[in-house]
Design a protein around this motif. Structure first.
Motif, short mmCIF file in Angstrom:
data_model
loop_
_atom_site.label_atom_id
_atom_site.label_comp_id
_atom_site.label_asym_id
_atom_site.label_seq_id
_atom_site.Cartn_x
_atom_site.Cartn_y
_atom_site.Cartn_z
N ASN A 86 0.83 -1.21 0.00
CA ASN A 86 0.00 0.00 0.00
C ASN A 86 0.86 1.26 0.00
N ALA A 87 1.90 1.28 0.85
CA ALA A 87 2.78 2.44 0.92
C ALA A 87 3.55 2.62 -0.38
N CYS A 88 3.97 1.51 -0.96
CA CYS A 88 4.70 1.53 -2.23
C CYS A 88 3.86 2.18 -3.33
N ILE A 89 2.59 1.75 -3.43
CA ILE A 89 1.71 2.26 -4.49
C ILE A 89 1.27 3.69 -4.18
N SER A 90 1.08 4.00 -2.91
CA SER A 90 0.70 5.36 -2.55
C SER A 90 1.78 6.36 -2.96
N GLU A 91 3.04 5.96 -2.79
CA GLU A 91 4.14 6.85 -3.16
C GLU A 91 4.17 7.14 -4.65
N VAL A 92 4.06 6.09 -5.47
CA VAL A 92 4.13 6.31 -6.91
C VAL A 92 2.87 7.03 -7.42
N SER A 93 1.72 6.80 -6.79
CA SER A 93 0.50 7.51 -7.18
C SER A 93 0.64 9.00 -6.90
N GLY A 94 1.33 9.33 -5.80
CA GLY A 94 1.56 10.73 -5.47
C GLY A 94 2.39 11.44 -6.53
N PHE A 95 3.33 10.72 -7.13
CA PHE A 95 4.15 11.32 -8.19
C PHE A 95 3.31 11.70 -9.40
N TRP A 96 2.22 10.95 -9.64
CA TRP A 96 1.39 11.18 -10.83
C TRP A 96 0.25 12.16 -10.58
N LEU A 97 0.00 12.52 -9.34
CA LEU A 97 -1.18 13.31 -9.01
C LEU A 97 -1.23 14.64 -9.77
N ALA A 98 -0.09 15.33 -9.88
CA ALA A 98 -0.06 16.62 -10.56
C ALA A 98 -0.46 16.49 -12.03
N ARG A 99 0.01 15.43 -12.71
CA ARG A 99 -0.32 15.25 -14.12
C ARG A 99 -1.81 14.93 -14.30
N PHE A 100 -2.37 14.19 -13.35
CA PHE A 100 -3.81 13.90 -13.43
C PHE A 100 -4.62 15.19 -13.25
N LYS A 101 -4.22 16.02 -12.30
CA LYS A 101 -4.91 17.29 -12.07
C LYS A 101 -4.80 18.19 -13.30
N GLU A 102 -3.64 18.18 -13.91
CA GLU A 102 -3.42 19.03 -15.09
C GLU A 102 -4.37 18.66 -16.23
N LYS A 103 -4.65 17.36 -16.38
CA LYS A 103 -5.55 16.91 -17.45
C LYS A 103 -7.01 16.94 -17.02
N GLY A 104 -7.27 17.12 -15.72
CA GLY A 104 -8.65 17.13 -15.25
C GLY A 104 -9.22 15.75 -15.04
N VAL A 105 -8.36 14.79 -14.69
CA VAL A 105 -8.78 13.41 -14.42
C VAL A 105 -8.57 13.14 -12.93
N ALA A 106 -9.59 12.62 -12.26
CA ALA A 106 -9.50 12.33 -10.82
C ALA A 106 -8.74 11.02 -10.60
N LEU A 107 -7.89 11.00 -9.58
CA LEU A 107 -7.12 9.81 -9.23
C LEU A 107 -7.39 9.45 -7.78
#
Length: 312
Positions: free
Chosen positions: A134-155
């Motif tokens: 869970n911690a492993c995936i949470s970390e990598v998801s955090g790296f992608w959060l800005a790109r998802f926000k930029e495109k307007g896609v919820a993560l």
């Protein structure tokens, strides 16, 4: 110019003539011809494998050399965008933003190709250690959060607290999830949603002795033996005829709004890494109804063939 195939044909013809002259039986001559075919095919395969390996090494070396100048250019772009060297107008900021985005894509291509090259040349080493998935995936998801926000896609991340810690290569599993998130973002339009979920799972591996329904009914209660990770999206979906092909090397779907920006290696790399852990990866999808990419990781170390390490 005569080809290798022509040479093989001439050799086989000569073998047949020799067999006839020596009085060898027809079956013996056929056996010798088949053996010659096999020997020649194995030799050709070995030569082809060596060429592919040498090409992969040469391209990997070139890709590695690109990383330093790319890092320098990315660094200068970041400095300019910070406005430490002076204020920017809107047009300048837009151009530098596009440069930064292109640099990130190129960096991802280089990273994917280096990983692919390492796998093709047999240099994929797993560094497994007991960790929290869970911690492993949470970390990598955090790296992608800005790109998802930029495109307007919820993560959204949906972790399961009941999932125990187990041995796996954190860096490589993050690479798998990162490739799946990139794929989901590419095929999900603005306003869409992507979920990443983890859960304990019983992965039933049927042996030859356990293939009957009667045997399966008499087995004891199922216990969790793996972790399942699911990356779901509300994107365009994938037609059933492509569910296997999407994991092939250099395969690219044409429905993406982000055409030409990928090498078609992301899912191929994900498949290799999951299989190296002794796991399994697949997709569930229909056109117009989004996609679910799922993979399983055994909770006990595997040898890459589904066999627990230390067991016969």
């Amino acid at each position: 110019m005569p080809s290798e195939t022509d040479g093989l044909g001439a050799s086989i013809a000569a073998m047949r003539e020799l067999g006839e002259e020596s009085g060898a039986s027809q079956s013996e001559t056929h056996r010798r011809v088949r053996q010659m075919y096999m020997d020649e095919l194995l030799r050709a395969y070995g030569q082809l494998h060596d060429r592919i390996r040498q090409s992969a090494l040469a391209l990997a070396s070139a890709a590695h050399e690109l990383r330093t100048p790319l890092a320098v250019m990315s660094g200068y772009t970041d400095v300019l965008l910070s406005e430490k060297l002076g204020a920017l107008n809107e047009r300048q900021r837009q151009i530098l933003g596009e440069m930064q985005s292109s640099s990130q894509r190129l960096e991802h291509f280089i990273k994917d190709f280096l990983t692919y090259s390492a796998m093709e040349t047999g240099r994929l080493d797993l560094r497994a250690e007991v960790a929290d998935l869970n911690a492993c995936i949470s970390e990598v998801s955090g790296f992608w959060l800005a790109r998802f926000k930029e495109k307007g896609v919820a993560l959204f991340l949906v972790p399961c607290d009941d999932l125990p810690a187990f041995e796996f290569d954190q860096y490589k599993i993050q690479h798998v999830v990162s490739n799946l998130l990139q794929n989901a973002l590419k095929f999900t339009r603005e306003g869409g949603t992507v979920w990443v979920a983890t859960e304990p799972y019983f992965w039933e591996r049927r042996s030859r002795e356990e293939d009957s329904a009667a045997n399966r009914r008499t087995r004891p209660a199922m216990n969790t033996n793996s972790a399942r990770v699911t990356v779901s999206d509300t994107g365009v979906g994938i037609a059933p005829e492509y569910h296997q092909e999407v994991f092939d090397d250099f395969f690219k779907l044409t429905e993406s709004d982000d055409r030409g920006r990928g090498m078609g290696l992301g899912l191929a790399i994900a498949r290799r890494i999951v299989h190296a852990h002794g796991g399994k990866i697949w997709v569930e999808s229909e056109p117009g109804f989004g996609s679910k990419f799922r993979f399983l990781l055994p909770l006990k170390p595997q040898d890459g063939t589904g066999q627990e390490l230390g067991k016969p």
